[in-house]
Enzyme design. Structure first.
Site, PDB file in Angstrom:
ATOM      1  N   GLU A   1      -1.236  -2.148 -10.020  1.00  0.00           N
ATOM      2  CA  GLU A   1      -1.898  -2.941 -11.056  1.00  0.00           C
ATOM      3  C   GLU A   1      -2.681  -2.067 -12.030  1.00  0.00           C
ATOM      4  OE1 GLU A   1      -5.031  -1.927  -8.303  1.00  0.00           O
ATOM      5  OE2 GLU A   1      -3.019  -2.724  -7.959  1.00  0.00           O
ATOM      6  N   LYS A   2      -2.958  -0.827 -11.660  1.00  0.00           N
ATOM      7  CA  LYS A   2      -3.666   0.088 -12.563  1.00  0.00           C
ATOM      8  C   LYS A   2      -2.849   0.342 -13.826  1.00  0.00           C
ATOM      9  CE  LYS A   2      -5.744   2.323  -8.543  1.00  0.00           C
ATOM     10  NZ  LYS A   2      -5.125   1.355  -7.605  1.00  0.00           N
TER      11      LYS A   2
ATOM     12  N   GLU B   1       0.838  -1.199   0.000  1.00  0.00           N
ATOM     13  CA  GLU B   1       0.000   0.000   0.000  1.00  0.00           C
ATOM     14  C   GLU B   1       0.878   1.256   0.000  1.00  0.00           C
ATOM     15  OE1 GLU B   1      -3.315   0.023  -0.185  1.00  0.00           O
ATOM     16  OE2 GLU B   1      -3.429  -2.171  -0.191  1.00  0.00           O
TER      17      GLU B   1
ATOM     18  N   ARG C   1      -6.545  12.336  -8.519  1.00  0.00           N
ATOM     19  CA  ARG C   1      -7.036  11.646  -9.705  1.00  0.00           C
ATOM     20  C   ARG C   1      -8.484  12.017 -10.010  1.00  0.00           C
ATOM     21  NH1 ARG C   1      -7.691   5.291  -7.823  1.00  0.00           N
ATOM     22  NH2 ARG C   1      -9.171   5.622  -6.123  1.00  0.00           N
TER      23      ARG C   1
ATOM     24  N   ASN D   1      -4.253   6.163  -6.584  1.00  0.00           N
ATOM     25  CA  ASN D   1      -5.071   6.835  -5.568  1.00  0.00           C
ATOM     26  C   ASN D   1      -4.277   7.860  -4.768  1.00  0.00           C
ATOM     27  OD1 ASN D   1      -3.608   5.351  -3.607  1.00  0.00           O
ATOM     28  ND2 ASN D   1      -5.116   3.708  -3.615  1.00  0.00           N
TER      29      ASN D   1
ATOM     30  N   TYR E   1       5.381   4.179  -6.441  1.00  0.00           N
ATOM     31  CA  TYR E   1       4.052   3.580  -6.269  1.00  0.00           C
ATOM     32  C   TYR E   1       3.356   3.487  -7.625  1.00  0.00           C
ATOM     33  CZ  TYR E   1      -0.477   2.530  -4.121  1.00  0.00           C
ATOM     34  OH  TYR E   1      -1.659   1.924  -3.751  1.00  0.00           O
TER      35      TYR E   1
END
Length: 342
Positions: free
Chosen positions: A239-240, A122, A186, A230, A236
């Site tokens: 998977e996006k 995270e 975003r 996010n 960072y």
């Protein structure tokens, strides 16, 4: 008597010298045998990695003895059997369960010198309670490149065989999102883009959730995917980018760390970075005005590279054994929060 004593002393010294020479010769011969071509190497001990609590679930998966072998890692055993705490070579703690206090650290029972691993995929924006973890962990497993055990969400490897054909496209841009909060950058960028180009939004945020097997076929129909993280932090890239965009065969429009960071993971012409544009309107004009030949340049990397995803926690934990011989002994993260949020 004096001559006899001297003779005896000389004899003993001679025997000692012969014994020392014999020992050295034996050690030399043993070294030669071990280093000789074809000599059988000493067997490597199997490392036992204890996962104190499996990420995001109360029911861990089955962990047969060949679990890590299936990921190309030998001499590595994963277990969730807490009775092995005293004998485990390393113990892993996933942060989410520590953060929610579903699991606690067995500090009173920790064997002296046993390495403990802090694991999290995270971002710092969604990681809390690190102040309580000062001076406890020896190693970190995360997506950060400076982690002791670096486990990215994905990577590009040399291609084996021809690249698959690109999916047919009938839409411009799409976005799959569940966590939709106005304070997020975003969401703000999406609000700025929407007046200038059509973005089809799926996911719980738009009350159009996609099943697991529906996501890639849906995204594949679009020219671009909004790979908006996010939160924006060092390295960072989730998977996006890797799964939702590259695996679907579409071009990711990225919002995350800097372009230089993305270029450490992928070719510079494999994505569109929002920071390259002075405004959302300029970005929208670039995306909607792109011709087909220019668009296909974003897939040139597929001729020489292929995508590999790292989505299974078993594979991530097996990586500890791969790094284990080279990890710093005696290291302690005295300020884990300062390191992770730095």
């Amino acid at each position: 008597m004096r001559d006899t004593g001297l003779s005896l002393a000389r004899s003993l010294r001679g025997v000692g010298a012969l014994a020392s020479a014999a020992l050295l010769a034996a050690l030399w011969l043993l070294w030669l045998l071990q280093s000789a071509p074809g000599a059988a190497p000493a067997p490597r001990p199997t490392l036992t990695i204890l996962i104190w609590h499996w990420p995001f679930t109360k029911q861990p998966p089955e962990l047969p003895s060949n679990t890590c072998t299936s990921y190309g890692v030998a001499h590595c055993r994963l277990t969730t059997d807490r009775s092995l705490l005293a004998s485990a070579d390393a113990v892993v703690f996933h942060h989410r369960e520590l953060q929610t206090q579903r699991a606690r650290l067995p500090l009173a029972d920790r064997p002296p010198g046993q390495p403990w691993v802090w694991a999290s995929m995270e971002s710092p924006s969604h990681t809390h309670g690190l102040d309580r973890l000062r001076g406890i962990f020896n190693w970190v497993l995360s997506y950060r490149r400076d982690s002791d055990i670096f486990v990215p969400y994905g990577r590009l490897e040399p291609r084996e065989g021809p690249a698959p054909p690109l999916p047919a496209k009938n839409g411009v841009a799409t976005w799959v999102v569940s966590n939709f909060q106005e304070r997020q950058r975003r969401v703000q960028l999406y609000r700025q883009l929407a007046p200038h180009m059509r973005v089809d939004v799926f996911g719980r945020a738009n009350r159009q959730p996609l099943c697991a097997d529906c996501l890639l076929p849906t995204v594949a129909r679009y020219l671009f995917y909004l790979s908006f993280e996010n939160s924006q932090h060092r390295d960072y890239i989730t998977e996006k980018f890797w799964h939702n965009a590259l695996a679907a065969g579409t071009v990711p429009v990225v919002l995350g760390p800097s372009r230089a960071t993305y270029e450490a993971f992928a070719p510079p012409d494999a994505f569109v970075h929002v920071d390259d544009f002075s405004s959302a309107r300029e970005l929208a004009a670039f995306l909607t005005g792109m011709n087909q030949s220019y668009y296909r340049r974003y897939f040139a990397w597929r001729d020489r590279l292929q995508l590999r995803l790292f989505r299974d926690w078993r594979e991530r934990f097996c990586a500890i054994c791969t790094h284990y011989p080279h990890l710093p002994r005696g290291q302690v993260y005295q300020d884990l929060k300062g390191w992770f949020q730095g």
